[in-house]
Design a protein around this motif. Structure first.
Motif, PDB file in Angstrom:
ATOM      1  N   GLN A 537       1.304  17.777   8.764  1.00  0.00           N
ATOM      2  CA  GLN A 537       0.604  16.708   8.051  1.00  0.00           C
ATOM      3  C   GLN A 537       0.504  16.963   6.548  1.00  0.00           C
ATOM      4  O   GLN A 537       0.030  16.098   5.802  1.00  0.00           O
ATOM      5  CB  GLN A 537      -0.805  16.550   8.631  1.00  0.00           C
ATOM      6  CG  GLN A 537      -0.818  15.996  10.050  1.00  0.00           C
ATOM      7  CD  GLN A 537      -2.193  16.115  10.682  1.00  0.00           C
ATOM      8  OE1 GLN A 537      -2.604  17.188  11.126  1.00  0.00           O
ATOM      9  NE2 GLN A 537      -2.934  15.023  10.692  1.00  0.00           N
ATOM     10  N   PRO A 539       1.322  17.318   2.587  1.00  0.00           N
ATOM     11  CA  PRO A 539       2.272  16.672   1.675  1.00  0.00           C
ATOM     12  C   PRO A 539       3.252  17.723   1.152  1.00  0.00           C
ATOM     13  O   PRO A 539       3.165  18.162   0.009  1.00  0.00           O
ATOM     14  CB  PRO A 539       1.377  16.101   0.569  1.00  0.00           C
ATOM     15  CG  PRO A 539       0.147  16.940   0.597  1.00  0.00           C
ATOM     16  CD  PRO A 539      -0.003  17.491   1.985  1.00  0.00           C
ATOM     17  N   ARG A 611       9.569  10.425  -1.166  1.00  0.00           N
ATOM     18  CA  ARG A 611       9.162   9.364  -0.238  1.00  0.00           C
ATOM     19  C   ARG A 611       8.364   9.974   0.922  1.00  0.00           C
ATOM     20  O   ARG A 611       7.327   9.463   1.318  1.00  0.00           O
ATOM     21  CB  ARG A 611      10.414   8.646   0.283  1.00  0.00           C
ATOM     22  CG  ARG A 611      10.134   7.229   0.765  1.00  0.00           C
ATOM     23  CD  ARG A 611      11.391   6.537   1.279  1.00  0.00           C
ATOM     24  NE  ARG A 611      12.556   6.688   0.408  1.00  0.00           N
ATOM     25  CZ  ARG A 611      13.786   6.997   0.839  1.00  0.00           C
ATOM     26  NH1 ARG A 611      14.015   7.230   2.126  1.00  0.00           N
ATOM     27  NH2 ARG A 611      14.784   7.091  -0.007  1.00  0.00           N
ATOM     28  N   HIS A 612       8.879  11.081   1.429  1.00  0.00           N
ATOM     29  CA  HIS A 612       8.183  11.753   2.536  1.00  0.00           C
ATOM     30  C   HIS A 612       6.776  12.193   2.103  1.00  0.00           C
ATOM     31  O   HIS A 612       5.803  11.963   2.814  1.00  0.00           O
ATOM     32  CB  HIS A 612       8.990  12.961   3.015  1.00  0.00           C
ATOM     33  CG  HIS A 612       8.245  13.856   3.952  1.00  0.00           C
ATOM     34  ND1 HIS A 612       8.055  13.537   5.277  1.00  0.00           N
ATOM     35  CD2 HIS A 612       7.603  15.039   3.749  1.00  0.00           C
ATOM     36  CE1 HIS A 612       7.342  14.484   5.852  1.00  0.00           C
ATOM     37  NE2 HIS A 612       7.059  15.414   4.955  1.00  0.00           N
ATOM     38  N   LEU A 614       4.890  11.091  -0.295  1.00  0.00           N
ATOM     39  CA  LEU A 614       3.983   9.963  -0.521  1.00  0.00           C
ATOM     40  C   LEU A 614       3.476   9.403   0.808  1.00  0.00           C
ATOM     41  O   LEU A 614       2.302   9.052   0.928  1.00  0.00           O
ATOM     42  CB  LEU A 614       4.673   8.867  -1.350  1.00  0.00           C
ATOM     43  CG  LEU A 614       4.998   9.268  -2.799  1.00  0.00           C
ATOM     44  CD1 LEU A 614       5.689   8.135  -3.531  1.00  0.00           C
ATOM     45  CD2 LEU A 614       3.728   9.699  -3.551  1.00  0.00           C
ATOM     46  N   SER A 615       4.353   9.365   1.791  1.00  0.00           N
ATOM     47  CA  SER A 615       3.876   8.808   3.065  1.00  0.00           C
ATOM     48  C   SER A 615       2.917   9.788   3.764  1.00  0.00           C
ATOM     49  O   SER A 615       1.963   9.375   4.409  1.00  0.00           O
ATOM     50  CB  SER A 615       5.043   8.400   3.973  1.00  0.00           C
ATOM     51  OG  SER A 615       5.471   9.485   4.742  1.00  0.00           O
ATOM     52  N   GLN A 616       3.147  11.089   3.575  1.00  0.00           N
ATOM     53  CA  GLN A 616       2.202  12.073   4.115  1.00  0.00           C
ATOM     54  C   GLN A 616       0.825  11.888   3.464  1.00  0.00           C
ATOM     55  O   GLN A 616      -0.199  11.957   4.131  1.00  0.00           O
ATOM     56  CB  GLN A 616       2.675  13.504   3.836  1.00  0.00           C
ATOM     57  CG  GLN A 616       3.959  13.907   4.487  1.00  0.00           C
ATOM     58  CD  GLN A 616       3.807  14.187   5.975  1.00  0.00           C
ATOM     59  OE1 GLN A 616       3.941  13.273   6.771  1.00  0.00           O
ATOM     60  NE2 GLN A 616       3.515  15.417   6.335  1.00  0.00           N
ATOM     61  N   ARG A 617       0.843  11.665   2.155  1.00  0.00           N
ATOM     62  CA  ARG A 617      -0.420  11.492   1.425  1.00  0.00           C
ATOM     63  C   ARG A 617      -1.160  10.262   1.935  1.00  0.00           C
ATOM     64  O   ARG A 617      -2.374  10.278   2.108  1.00  0.00           O
ATOM     65  CB  ARG A 617      -0.164  11.335  -0.080  1.00  0.00           C
ATOM     66  CG  ARG A 617       0.453  12.554  -0.748  1.00  0.00           C
ATOM     67  CD  ARG A 617       0.541  12.340  -2.247  1.00  0.00           C
ATOM     68  NE  ARG A 617      -0.785  12.210  -2.817  1.00  0.00           N
ATOM     69  CZ  ARG A 617      -1.517  13.231  -3.264  1.00  0.00           C
ATOM     70  NH1 ARG A 617      -1.011  14.450  -3.224  1.00  0.00           N
ATOM     71  NH2 ARG A 617      -2.720  13.035  -3.747  1.00  0.00           N
ATOM     72  N   GLU A 618      -0.377   9.222   2.157  1.00  0.00           N
ATOM     73  CA  GLU A 618      -1.001   7.986   2.620  1.00  0.00           C
ATOM     74  C   GLU A 618      -1.678   8.215   3.973  1.00  0.00           C
ATOM     75  O   GLU A 618      -2.814   7.804   4.192  1.00  0.00           O
ATOM     76  CB  GLU A 618       0.080   6.917   2.737  1.00  0.00           C
ATOM     77  CG  GLU A 618      -0.460   5.508   2.594  1.00  0.00           C
ATOM     78  CD  GLU A 618       0.682   4.518   2.598  1.00  0.00           C
ATOM     79  OE1 GLU A 618       1.526   4.595   1.673  1.00  0.00           O
ATOM     80  OE2 GLU A 618       0.741   3.715   3.531  1.00  0.00           O
ATOM     81  N   GLU A 619      -0.963   8.919   4.843  1.00  0.00           N
ATOM     82  CA  GLU A 619      -1.545   9.156   6.165  1.00  0.00           C
ATOM     83  C   GLU A 619      -2.789  10.024   6.114  1.00  0.00           C
ATOM     84  O   GLU A 619      -3.692   9.880   6.927  1.00  0.00           O
ATOM     85  CB  GLU A 619      -0.506   9.778   7.104  1.00  0.00           C
ATOM     86  CG  GLU A 619       0.393   8.706   7.690  1.00  0.00           C
ATOM     87  CD  GLU A 619       1.292   9.231   8.791  1.00  0.00           C
ATOM     88  OE1 GLU A 619       0.854  10.154   9.513  1.00  0.00           O
ATOM     89  OE2 GLU A 619       2.411   8.710   8.904  1.00  0.00           O
TER      90      GLU A 619
END
Ligand code: NFS
Length: 622
Positions: A537, A539, A611-612, A614-619
């Motif tokens: 999980q 970033p 991209r990966h 940023l999506s980890q951060r979002e989650e």
């Protein structure tokens, strides 16, 4: 000139490369050229030479045979070759680890020569991590029990690796569910060799899951033991200034290059070379002293702990000799070109092999054992001094001045720099000043313009406020390019730049050798525990832009198995099977919440990693 420019981005080594071409000194680049075109079946991974009903090849265009004599299809052949590679990589790191454990154990019993338990604080910390009592016991007693405990990690008596205690609970759950919790180091490697035997593993998924388990036994086992016990024996790295590139060789000194991986020999050579009597001898021979420089990962070990300058990374080994300034190149094992004695023959230089496991025709063999380490090291330094007398100054061409760098970022050192807690780093990550952290690791490979992948990936990522933690040849490439100094933060995005300025650290942190990729795992475990998440999980991500070695594949595999999305710059010869390719680059996500990607262009790879992250951060909601 065109050839030279195609081969490397390192402007300093271009001159030496040019010399190799003009004077017909053969290098890996020349040999790669002679190998063209390389075997297409091999590149796709669809040739099998395991059993002697073969060799067999499967036709990737589906016109010729689709199965080997035994009946294996492309999926199985590709997976079997891959598992074989992962096992070889895990074996080499872990066998290096075993030698460290053995030396450590002998030292605890007072049976080695030239070693001591240097970092006793770390001794106690590591012992406690694996459940060993430290109260009211002498350092030797603790070390003896730790040595015995670690020797047992290789077998299967215990049925599990002690360092998995460092793995966050959530990550361990994933491993248990996937059935990839590593048991013993030797056990996983031997079982891999069993599974790749004809007529054993036939299911490609099952084979590759065991590949992940084998890789984990390296990362959280063999490599981690190598790192931690090397720290106790030779000192836990602290932030240190040094220099890097071919300019670290000196025309007025006896130059000894330490090349290979295992610090048990090179560390004692450093001690011997500092012996006044030997320095005097060097002066009597007409030199101004003894100059030690490192190459490859043994160099990284010495750099991290002793600030010894680095002559370069993997592809610099023949170029170092081609300067004509090397008196002795001492090798232990791994990443050593068998061709070194050929290059050495063009000059006065001597190659000195030291491991019973890694003899090289044309090298002088001075076999090294912990019981007589200092005597052998002294003998080798004396040999280098004698060889110096034969040096022809007319043939010496050192191409450049050394580049400054900062190294020594062990997990402990990073914590110290942060003021004794990881809180400031976590704070910087959660606030978005630093968007994420990427472990950039692995080799140089003549198929990639030398250092291009490493340097450009690092430069792209730092612009995106992503902090790099690097090891191995990747870190050395960054060093040569001047990225390992605090001033390099000027090239970084605003957020990362501010963090680097306030802590006075570079945007790329040199964490050590390839076995020290285990430091990346330890750090990830600490960060994940602090955030109460699994490693998958975070970033964070991994990358190996110029990898070549089976070892690097093992590292990439334990990165992915531990939960890091990992982008490699060259394919692991798996494209001959769509199913295996899909498994690695897609389906694994359902198993370990992480996967591989293959992307040769570092700029594109940087975007994929961003991209990966940023999506980890979002989650995570940060
Ligand atoms: Ni690791 Fe690659 Fe070798 Fe070190 Fe360099 S080539 S797998 S980085 S020196 S081990």
């Amino acid at each position: 000139d065109q050839k030279v420019n195609e081969r490397t981005i390192d402007k300093d080594e271009k001159q030496t490369l040019k010399r190799t071409l003009e004077e017909d000194i053969e290098t890996a680049w020349d040999r790669l050229e002679e190998q063209q075109p390389q075997c297409g079946f091999g590149q796709l991974g669809v040739c099998c030479n395991s059993c002697k009903m073969g060799p067999c090849q499967v036709d990737p265009f589906e016109e010729g045979p689709q199965r080997g004599v035994c009946g294996a299809d492309a999926n199985l052949i590709v997976a079997r070759n891959l598992l074989n590679d992962i096992a070889a990589g895990a074996a080499s790191h872990s066998d290096h680890g075993r030698e460290i454990v053995e030396t450590f154990y002998e030292t605890a019993k007072g049976e080695s020569q030239g070693y001591e338990l240097l970092d006793t604080e770390k001794l106690k910390n590591v012992a406690q991590d694996v459940g060993i009592e430290v109260e009211d016991r002498s350092d030797e007693e603790i070390a003896k029990e730790l040595g015995e405990t670690f020797l047992a990690e290789y077998g299967m008596i215990k049925g599990g690796l002690d360092f998995t205690e460092r793995v966050p609970e959530k990550t361990r759950k994933i491993w248990n569910k996937a059935g990839i919790m590593p048991r013993g180091v030797d056990r996983e490697v031997v079982e891999s060799m069993h599974r790749v035997h004809m007529g054993v593993g036939a299911d490609y998924t099952n084979m590759l899951l065991h590949g992940l388990r084998t890789a984990l036994s390296d990362g959280w086992g063999g490599s981690m033991m190598a790192t931690e016990l090397s720290d106790i024996l030779f000192g836990t790295p602290e932030v240190t200034e040094s220099t890097v590139n071919l300019g670290t060789l000196k025309d007025d000194m006896v130059n000894i290059v330490l090349h290979g991986h295992n610090p048990i020999l090179s560390d004692v050579v450093v001690k011997a070379a500092n012996n006044e009597a030997l320095v005097e001898k060097a002066k009597e021979a007409g030199a101004n002293g003894i100059n030690l420089v490192g190459l490859c990962c043994t160099g990284n070990e010495l750099l991290m702990r002793k600030g010894v300058p680095m002559a370069g990374n993997m592809l610099n080994q023949e170029l170092a000799l081609a300067t004509g300034a090397v008196d002795a190149m001492i090798i232990d094992y791994q990443c050593i070109f068998p061709s070194l004695p050929q290059v050495a023959k063009c000059f006065h230089s001597k190659i000195v092999s030291t491991s019973e496991k890694s003899k090289v025709p044309g090298a002088v063999h001075k076999e090294f054992h912990p019981e007589s380490a200092y005597d052998t090291a002294t003998e080798i330094v004396e040999l280098a001094i004698d060889t110096y007398k034969e040096r022809n100054p007319q043939k010496v061409e050192i191409p450049c001045e050394p580049m400054e760098m900062v190294a020594g970022f062990s997990v402990e050192a990073i914590k110290d720099e942060l003021g004794g807690t990881f809180e400031p780093l976590i704070e910087a990550i959660t606030s978005g000043q630093i968007k994420g952290v990427v472990g950039v690791v692995g080799c140089s490979n003549p198929k990639v313009q030398h250092d291009y992948g490493h340097v450009n990936l690092a430069k792209e990522l730092m612009k995106k406020d992503i902090l790099m933690i690097e090891t191995g040849c990747a870190a050395v490439a960054s060093g040569k390019e001047g990225l390992l100094v605090p001033e390099a933060a000027e090239m970084a995005g605003d957020g990362l730049q501010k963090v680097c300025e306030s802590l006075n650290i570079p945007p790329v942190l040199h964490m050590g050798s390839c076995v020290d990729c285990s430091r990346i795992l330890t750090l990830a475990g600490e960060l994940a525990n602090a955030l109460d998440v699994g490693i998958d999980q975070l970033p964070a991500a991994g990358a190996a832009p110029e990898w070549y070695a089976q070892k690097a594949l093992t590292i990439a595999s334990y990165f992915v198995a531990s939960g890091f999305y990992t982008v490699v710059g060259l394919p692991p010869n798996t494209h001959g099977s769509q199913k295996v390719t899909d498994l690695l680059t897609d389906d694994l996500e359902d198993v370990v919440n992480a996967k591989f990607d293959v992307e040769p262009d570092p700029k594109v790879a940087a975007r994929m990693i961003e991209r990966h992250i940023l999506s980890q951060r979002e989650e995570l909601g940060i």
